[in-house]
Scaffold this motif. Structure first.
Motif, mmCIF file in Angstrom:
data_model
loop_
_atom_site.group_PDB
_atom_site.id
_atom_site.type_symbol
_atom_site.label_atom_id
_atom_site.label_comp_id
_atom_site.label_asym_id
_atom_site.label_seq_id
_atom_site.Cartn_x
_atom_site.Cartn_y
_atom_site.Cartn_z
ATOM 1 N N ASN A 223 7.697 1.233 -9.391
ATOM 2 C CA ASN A 223 6.616 2.190 -9.660
ATOM 3 C C ASN A 223 7.058 3.606 -9.270
ATOM 4 O OD1 ASN A 223 3.992 2.747 -10.564
ATOM 5 N ND2 ASN A 223 3.198 2.785 -8.478
ATOM 6 N N HIS A 224 8.383 3.847 -9.390
ATOM 7 C CA HIS A 224 8.950 5.120 -8.938
ATOM 8 C C HIS A 224 9.341 5.984 -10.150
ATOM 9 C CE1 HIS A 224 11.769 1.744 -9.144
ATOM 10 N NE2 HIS A 224 12.420 2.580 -9.933
ATOM 11 N N THR A 225 9.748 7.206 -9.903
ATOM 12 C CA THR A 225 10.248 8.075 -10.969
ATOM 13 C C THR A 225 11.546 7.464 -11.500
ATOM 14 O OG1 THR A 225 9.451 9.873 -9.600
ATOM 15 C CG2 THR A 225 10.807 10.490 -11.501
ATOM 16 N N SER A 230 6.218 2.156 -14.768
ATOM 17 C CA SER A 230 5.378 2.616 -13.653
ATOM 18 C C SER A 230 4.016 3.044 -14.196
ATOM 19 C CB SER A 230 6.045 3.806 -12.964
ATOM 20 O OG SER A 230 6.090 4.900 -13.856
ATOM 21 N N PHE A 231 3.036 3.174 -13.310
ATOM 22 C CA PHE A 231 1.707 3.625 -13.737
ATOM 23 C C PHE A 231 1.814 4.995 -14.410
ATOM 24 C CE2 PHE A 231 -0.024 0.500 -10.628
ATOM 25 C CZ PHE A 231 -0.951 -0.101 -11.462
ATOM 26 N N ASP A 232 2.543 5.929 -13.773
ATOM 27 C CA ASP A 232 2.628 7.286 -14.330
ATOM 28 C C ASP A 232 3.294 7.284 -15.702
ATOM 29 O OD1 ASP A 232 1.370 8.374 -12.232
ATOM 30 O OD2 ASP A 232 3.167 9.142 -11.224
ATOM 31 N N TYR A 233 4.425 6.551 -15.824
ATOM 32 C CA TYR A 233 5.161 6.568 -17.095
ATOM 33 C C TYR A 233 4.285 6.021 -18.229
ATOM 34 C CZ TYR A 233 8.781 6.127 -20.599
ATOM 35 O OH TYR A 233 9.501 6.263 -21.751
ATOM 36 N N ARG A 235 1.010 5.735 -18.434
ATOM 37 C CA ARG A 235 -0.118 6.632 -18.766
ATOM 38 C C ARG A 235 0.356 7.802 -19.637
ATOM 39 N NH1 ARG A 235 -1.944 6.248 -13.205
ATOM 40 N NH2 ARG A 235 -3.450 4.552 -13.133
ATOM 41 N N GLU A 236 1.529 8.333 -19.323
ATOM 42 C CA GLU A 236 2.019 9.504 -20.071
ATOM 43 C C GLU A 236 2.574 9.155 -21.453
ATOM 44 O OE1 GLU A 236 4.829 11.276 -17.387
ATOM 45 O OE2 GLU A 236 3.214 11.636 -15.938
#
Ligand SMILES: Cc1ncc(C[n+]2csc(CCOP(=O)(O)OP(=O)(O)O)c2C)c(N)n1
Ligand code: SF4
Ligand SMILES: [Mg+2]
Length: 351
Positions: A223-225, A230-233, A235-236
């Motif tokens: 869940n990292h860059t 990951s959640f962020d990836y 979603r984007e």
């Protein structure tokens, strides 16, 4: 690890479905997964879908392999039949159970390691045979249970928690499911309950092999860059192809989408899927189109979600085998053992 037993007590005013059951009747034990694990949200979506469909819990058989994802059937549908099989072997156990008793609703829960590595052959054959089931892969791109090794669905170039880049090409299970002839193929995200619940409901009512690939971030190891799971990836980079409403046979049909942008697909049991197209050129009945749409967007690093493909006239394994309508496990000795004369006739026809 928690050993706390869930209390049976629940508030008398909890909403009930048509059977008089509350959500509590569809839950299982308290989850022992890491707090924030995407898999727990998928369990929540399964509970919601079964509650809303008014399913009698004893009519469901939930089967899984090995992994954090495969542990989750303990955390939902505690009153249903359950079988936690060997790593990667859920599909064949499910196929056998389905052949023996066609009357149950089959829910296969697996991980990307379970289905795309050790169980890839099993995954492929269950889908190409058209086993009537809802097959959910909780896809986090890693082997969560064994501490975060890249799985076969990890994108090439994506980074591990320690910064190592994956040099292998990724398997896209939704693309494979399309190629293998699954009659319902979807992808969703554990963080998008509004999309996932109707997809699960529609998959359960679908009378054929239904596959849902659910991107489900592993908060402990992926869940990292640099991770593409990951959640962020997600979603984007989420590119939804349609918004879905599931309308069961029992509910009055109200479709309030703009005319021209909505397609209502009727399934065998009379239930309906209302598809609002977000990508204007997307056709959820075009298998080849879905395959190329997936590839084009994957090349741009986009995660396509929604109902990718549905066959309005699905065929299933029992139909192909022409088995009797009565579940095989309910047949008596007379039917199962028709006698020497019938056997002689069969043998003669083979000579
Ligand atoms: C035959 C066999 N080989 C290897 C293992 C070790 N093992 C357990 S779970 C697992 C991978 C799980 O990954 P996945 O299916 O993606 O589930 P997750 O934990 O990520 O949800 C492996 C390799 C095993 N249990 N059995
Ligand atoms: S290790 Fe990952 S997949 Fe397993 S429970 Fe924790 S967050 Fe979920
Ligand atoms: Mg995994």
């Amino acid at each position: 690890m928690t050993y706390i037993v869930k209390p049976k007590f629940h508030h008398p005013d909890l909403p009930k479905n048509a059977l008089g059951y509350t959500h509590r009747d569809y839950e299982g034990s308290i989850s022992t997964l890491c707090a924030g694990c995407g898999h727990d949200s998928i369990s929540g979506a399964i509970i919601e879908a079964c509650f809303e469909l008014d399913i009698e819990p004893h009519r469901v058989a939930k089967l899984s392999g090995i992994g954090c994802s495969s542990k989750t059937p303990t955390y939902f549908l505690g009153n249903s039949h359950g079988f936690n099989s060997v790593h990667g072997r859920m599909p064949s156990v499910l196929t056998g159970a389905n052949l023996a008793n066609r009357d149950l609703i089959y829910l296969g829960v697996s991980g990307d390691g379970d289905s795309a590595s050790i169980g890839l052959g099993q995954f492929a054959h269950a889908l190409r045979r058209g086993v009537n089931m809802t097959y959910i892969v909780e896809n986090n791109g890693v082997y969560g249970l064994t501490k975060g090794q890249f799985s076969a669905t990890a994108d090439r170039g994506s980074k591990s928690k320690r910064g190592l880049a994956n040099t292998d090409n990724a398997i896209d299970l939704a693309a494979m499911a399309l190629q293998l002839g699954a009659t319902f193929v979807a992808r969703s995200f554990s963080g998008d309950k509004a999309q996932l619940v109707p997809l699960i409901k529609a998959a359960i009512e679908h009378q054929g092999a239904a596959f849902i690939d659910v991107i489900s971030p592993c908060v402990a190891f992926n869940n990292h860059t640099g991770s593409t799971k990951s959640f962020d990836y997600v979603r984007e980079h989420n590119e939804a192809v349609n918004r879905l409403d599931f309308i069961s046979v029992r509910t009055p049909i109200i479709v309030d989408y703009e005319p021209g942008t909505v397609e209502v697909v009727e399934q065998h049991d009379g239930s309906k899927l209302a598809l609002k197209k977000i990508a204007a050129d997307y056709d959820a009945h075009d298998r080849l189109g879905a395959m190329s749409f997936l590839q084009q967007h994957a090349a741009k690093g986009q995660v396509v979600t929604g109902l990718l493909y549905v066959d309005k006239e699905p065929e299933d394994l029992h139909g192909n085998f022409n088995t009797v309508g009565v579940p095989l496990n309910a047949l008596g000795e007379k039917d199962l053992c028709p006698g020497a004369a019938v056997l002689e006739r069969i043998n003669a026809s083979l000579r």
